[in-house]
Design an enzyme around this catalytic site. Structure first.
Site, PDB file in Angstrom:
ATOM      1  N   ASP A 141       0.998 -13.154  -1.412  1.00 57.32           N
ATOM      2  CA  ASP A 141       1.309 -13.094   0.015  1.00 57.32           C
ATOM      3  C   ASP A 141       0.152 -13.731   0.771  1.00 57.32           C
ATOM      4  O   ASP A 141      -0.952 -13.883   0.236  1.00 57.32           O
ATOM      5  CB  ASP A 141       1.503 -11.635   0.449  1.00 57.32           C
ATOM      6  CG  ASP A 141       2.083 -11.485   1.850  1.00 57.32           C
ATOM      7  OD1 ASP A 141       2.540 -12.496   2.424  1.00 57.32           O
ATOM      8  OD2 ASP A 141       2.070 -10.354   2.370  1.00 57.32           O
ATOM      9  N   TRP A 179       3.971 -11.772   5.662  1.00 56.13           N
ATOM     10  CA  TRP A 179       5.200 -11.352   4.980  1.00 56.13           C
ATOM     11  C   TRP A 179       5.810 -12.490   4.177  1.00 56.13           C
ATOM     12  O   TRP A 179       7.017 -12.691   4.175  1.00 56.13           O
ATOM     13  CB  TRP A 179       6.207 -10.787   5.985  1.00 56.13           C
ATOM     14  CG  TRP A 179       5.576  -9.853   6.963  1.00 56.13           C
ATOM     15  CD1 TRP A 179       4.737  -8.817   6.676  1.00 56.13           C
ATOM     16  CD2 TRP A 179       5.673  -9.882   8.380  1.00 56.13           C
ATOM     17  NE1 TRP A 179       4.319  -8.188   7.827  1.00 56.13           N
ATOM     18  CE2 TRP A 179       4.881  -8.823   8.888  1.00 56.13           C
ATOM     19  CE3 TRP A 179       6.361 -10.681   9.281  1.00 56.13           C
ATOM     20  CZ2 TRP A 179       4.750  -8.566  10.247  1.00 56.13           C
ATOM     21  CZ3 TRP A 179       6.236 -10.420  10.641  1.00 56.13           C
ATOM     22  CH2 TRP A 179       5.444  -9.374  11.103  1.00 56.13           C
ATOM     23  N   HIS A 180       4.937 -13.202   3.444  1.00 58.87           N
ATOM     24  CA  HIS A 180       5.387 -14.314   2.618  1.00 58.87           C
ATOM     25  C   HIS A 180       5.407 -13.901   1.149  1.00 58.87           C
ATOM     26  O   HIS A 180       4.754 -14.494   0.305  1.00 58.87           O
ATOM     27  CB  HIS A 180       4.472 -15.523   2.830  1.00 58.87           C
ATOM     28  CG  HIS A 180       4.524 -16.067   4.224  1.00 58.87           C
ATOM     29  ND1 HIS A 180       3.550 -16.915   4.729  1.00 58.87           N
ATOM     30  CD2 HIS A 180       5.424 -15.892   5.222  1.00 58.87           C
ATOM     31  CE1 HIS A 180       3.857 -17.237   5.990  1.00 58.87           C
ATOM     32  NE2 HIS A 180       4.989 -16.625   6.299  1.00 58.87           N
ATOM     33  N   TYR A 181       6.156 -12.866   0.830  1.00 56.84           N
ATOM     34  CA  TYR A 181       6.179 -12.304  -0.514  1.00 56.84           C
ATOM     35  C   TYR A 181       6.797 -13.310  -1.483  1.00 56.84           C
ATOM     36  O   TYR A 181       7.895 -13.815  -1.266  1.00 56.84           O
ATOM     37  CB  TYR A 181       6.994 -11.013  -0.536  1.00 56.84           C
ATOM     38  CG  TYR A 181       6.895 -10.217   0.739  1.00 56.84           C
ATOM     39  CD1 TYR A 181       5.683  -9.663   1.156  1.00 56.84           C
ATOM     40  CD2 TYR A 181       8.009 -10.040   1.558  1.00 56.84           C
ATOM     41  CE1 TYR A 181       5.588  -8.944   2.337  1.00 56.84           C
ATOM     42  CE2 TYR A 181       7.925  -9.316   2.732  1.00 56.84           C
ATOM     43  CZ  TYR A 181       6.716  -8.778   3.132  1.00 56.84           C
ATOM     44  OH  TYR A 181       6.620  -8.084   4.301  1.00 56.84           O
TER      45      TYR A 181
END
Length: 641
Positions: free
Chosen positions: A371, A573-575
């Site tokens: 992330d 929130w870049h999972y």
């Protein structure tokens, strides 16, 4: 439209303009002016509001109808998740006229408020469109938030996180994708292979950068523009970068390193989600069925043949099974996809057995979580009116709201307050190095801009008051220094075998000391930007007050900034990476280069969980590109192209 938003707006309007808050009723002269302006702008608001309402009804008419499949109904393809990946995949597969496609989404329709770019952060207060994920409590990050937990937002709505994100359009570097090509042994995942999909998806119409057609596309479903309005702070940010030797590049072109205005996916001054970009135009396509408010419980897999047969989902209190004649495709995000795979018997064998789940495939699902994380506590006070505060919008004499309602212009088109991006490499800050590892994201607002801002992060009121309380509504801007190439890796684990129980998420931010060093270097560069002549014209001054828990560290020391990072950690929130793609014989991977789950027939993953390494970009556009390529792979495998 939800009526409660009108009520909240009216309450806030009264509270902010109340005399106790130093509003515009301070004297008779201002009172008369208020009445006069109210009459003028009320007419504009009513006129604009009616127009906006009609516009909303038009959008409502373009939404797909919610359909409920019959139990045991068959489709050619079942796509789980209607976010940036799933909506794209479903739209492209349904181009095949004789292929019947079912798209399953846990959420419902978009809401009117989501359309306004500046109101982007406000939608985070709506619990109905967010999965409500949180990290497990930690002693290493998010220490200033409730229970030492990070809010990990994920859209639960048609369009997924493209409905709640900052609408920032960027791709990453050439080296990002060349590394994918090497990791998979498939040149189709290299930059040259992916470029055609970036060009296919976009309709670039930029006004603040010279776009090279070699790299940019036109005619695609995703409109990419510069925001129609910029504050003077955005100009100062770009000029400040130039003072430090960084050019104003098209960061979606040949080179990423540099400083420039944000490129955003908007149309007509409104958010352009993947729902609107890909699904609206095909509302009447008969072979696409959309089932909303449908929570997928598991993939149905034959344990003997190891073949995915369909899915089971819950809707309106009953369980429904549907079957796929060709494939099940998971596009449920870097968190939702590994959760669903593990519930279906695909994952680390010992972990699945803990919960009594029969193991169908022993794969490292949920591992390798990546992330983008950064620091949220940088605030720079200014001595002019260039920054954004909530009170401005609620002053009837301010044209922001009427201008947006009537003409879709002005401040309302700024994406959540964010206006500029700067990229550089902390290990080699040369403008010529084009492997940046951090991003500086300028916002012309700050945590001081409105009192409720801290609750977006679950920051306790007393901590907010202690650090910021006496400066609320003061003019200020911020930079979020974001780590883009983290070396730390987290994991997603089951909490139970119950599908409705959220997974346990361990992001492990800042576990690797190199991540701490790079983040501190990014903070120091942000402060340098504030000290440039361009920013000093606005009197930019770093707000210096000791961060919670960091009182024993000398301000501006490395130890202090590390402490501050761990206290006020923020994520974009870049999972990604939790169903890692790679070579068939690589034991760290879950899917092969054709995105097929290893050892399982008729099951693919098409979403950011397949990323071998996270890209130097906000992941919405890369996710759409993955979906465009993935849809072509599926079509080719079934003889459609």
């Amino acid at each position: 439209m939800k009526l409660q938003w009108f009520s909240i707006f009216l309450i806030v309007l009264f509270a902010v303009n109340n005399p106790a808050h130093g509003g515009i009723f301070d004297n008779i002269k201002n009172g008369v002016k208020f009445i006069r302006d109210s009459i003028v702008y009320t007419f504009k608001d009513v006129y604009g509001g009616i127009g906006f309402g009609l516009h909303f009804l038009k959008h409502a008419s373009e939404e797909h109808s919610d359909q409920t499949p019959s139990n045991n109904e068959e489709y050619d393809f079942i796509v789980v998740g209607a976010g940036s990946a799933g909506a794209t995949v479903a739209a492209r597969l349904s181009e095949v006229e004789d292929a019947k496609v079912l798209l399953i989404e846990a959420g419902g329709h978009e809401n009117l408020l989501f359309d306004i770019p500046l109101a982007g952060v406000a939608v985070w207060f709506d619990p109905f469109i967010d999965w409500g994920y949180e990290s497990e409590p930690s002693n290493e990050y998010c220490l200033g938030f409730k229970n030492n937990q990070c809010k990990l937002r994920k859209g639960k709505v048609m369009g997924g996180s493209s409905v709640i994100n900052f609408m920032i359009a960027c791709r990453g570097t050439k080296s990002d994708y060349d590394e994918w090509g090497e990791a998979t042994g498939d040149p189709g995942w290299s930059y040259e292979g992916m470029l055609k999909y970036f060009k296919k998806l976009e309709n670039a119409n930029l006004t603040l950068v010279d776009a090279d057609p070699k790299y940019r596309g036109t005619g695609g479903p995703v409109n990419i523009i510069n925001a129609p309005y910029q504050t003077p702070l955005a100009d100062a940010f770009v000029k400040g970068g130039e003072e430090l030797g960084y050019s104003s590049v098209d960061y979606n072109g040949e080179k990423l390193t540099g400083f420039n205005y944000i490129q955003t996916n908007q149309r007509g001054g409104e958010r352009l989600s993947v729902n609107r970009a890909y699904l609206y135009p095909i509302k009447n396509r008969k072979n696409l069925v959309v089932s909303m408010r449908s929570h997928v419980n598991k993939v149905i897999i034959d344990p003997d043949t190891k073949t995915a047969k369909g899915v089971e989902f819950s809707k309106h209190g009953r369980k429904i099974k549907v079957f796929a004649k060709k494939e099940v495709i998971l596009s449920a995000s870097g968190i939702g996809t590994p959760h669903l795979l593990m519930l279906s018997g695909i994952g680390p064998a010992d972990h699945l057995r803990e919960f009594g789940i029969d193991v169908i495939a022993d794969l490292p699902v949920g591992q390798h979580l990546m992330d983008h994380v950064g620091y949220g506590g940088l605030v720079f006070l200014v001595n002019d009116s260039t920054s954004i505060v909530l009170q401005d919008f609620l002053n009837p004499a301010n044209p922001t709201i009427p201008d947006y309602l009537t003409e879709r212009k002005g401040l309302g088109t700024i994406v959540g307050g964010a206006e500029g991006l700067g990229y550089f490499n902390t290990n080699n800050p040369s403008p010529d190095d084009d492997k940046p590892n951090v991003e500086l994201m300028l916002a012309s607002l700050s945590i001081l801009s409105f009192w409720l801002a801290h609750r977006l992060f679950e920051q306790p009121d007393y901590k907010f008051e202690e650090l910021w309380g006496d400066h609320v509504y003061e003019r200020a801007w911020t930079i979020w220094p974001m780590l883009l190439k983290p070396k730390s890796r987290g994991k997603v684990l089951l909490r139970s075998s119950k599908p409705t129980d959220a997974p346990r998420i361990y992001p492990n931010y800042f576990e690797n000391p190199d991540d701490v060093r790079a983040s501190i270097a990014a903070i120091r560069m942000a402060i340098k930007i504030s000290e440039t002549q361009a920013m000093q014209k606005h009197g930019s001054t770093l707000y210096r007050r000791q961060m919670w828990g960091c009182e024993n560290h000398e301000q501006d020391s490395d130890a202090y900034w590390e402490c501050a990072l761990r206290a006020f950690s923020i994520t974009l929130w870049h999972y990604s990476g939790t169903a890692k793609m790679g070579k068939e014989d690589d034991p760290t991977t879950v899917v092969n280069p054709k995105l097929q789950v290893k050892g399982i027939k008729n099951l693919r993953v098409i979403d950011p969980s397949i990323m071998p390494d996270i890209v130097v970009a906000h992941t919405n556009i890369p996710t759409i590109a993955i979906a465009e390529k993935g849809a072509d792979i599926v079509k080719a495998d079934h003889g459609y192209i």
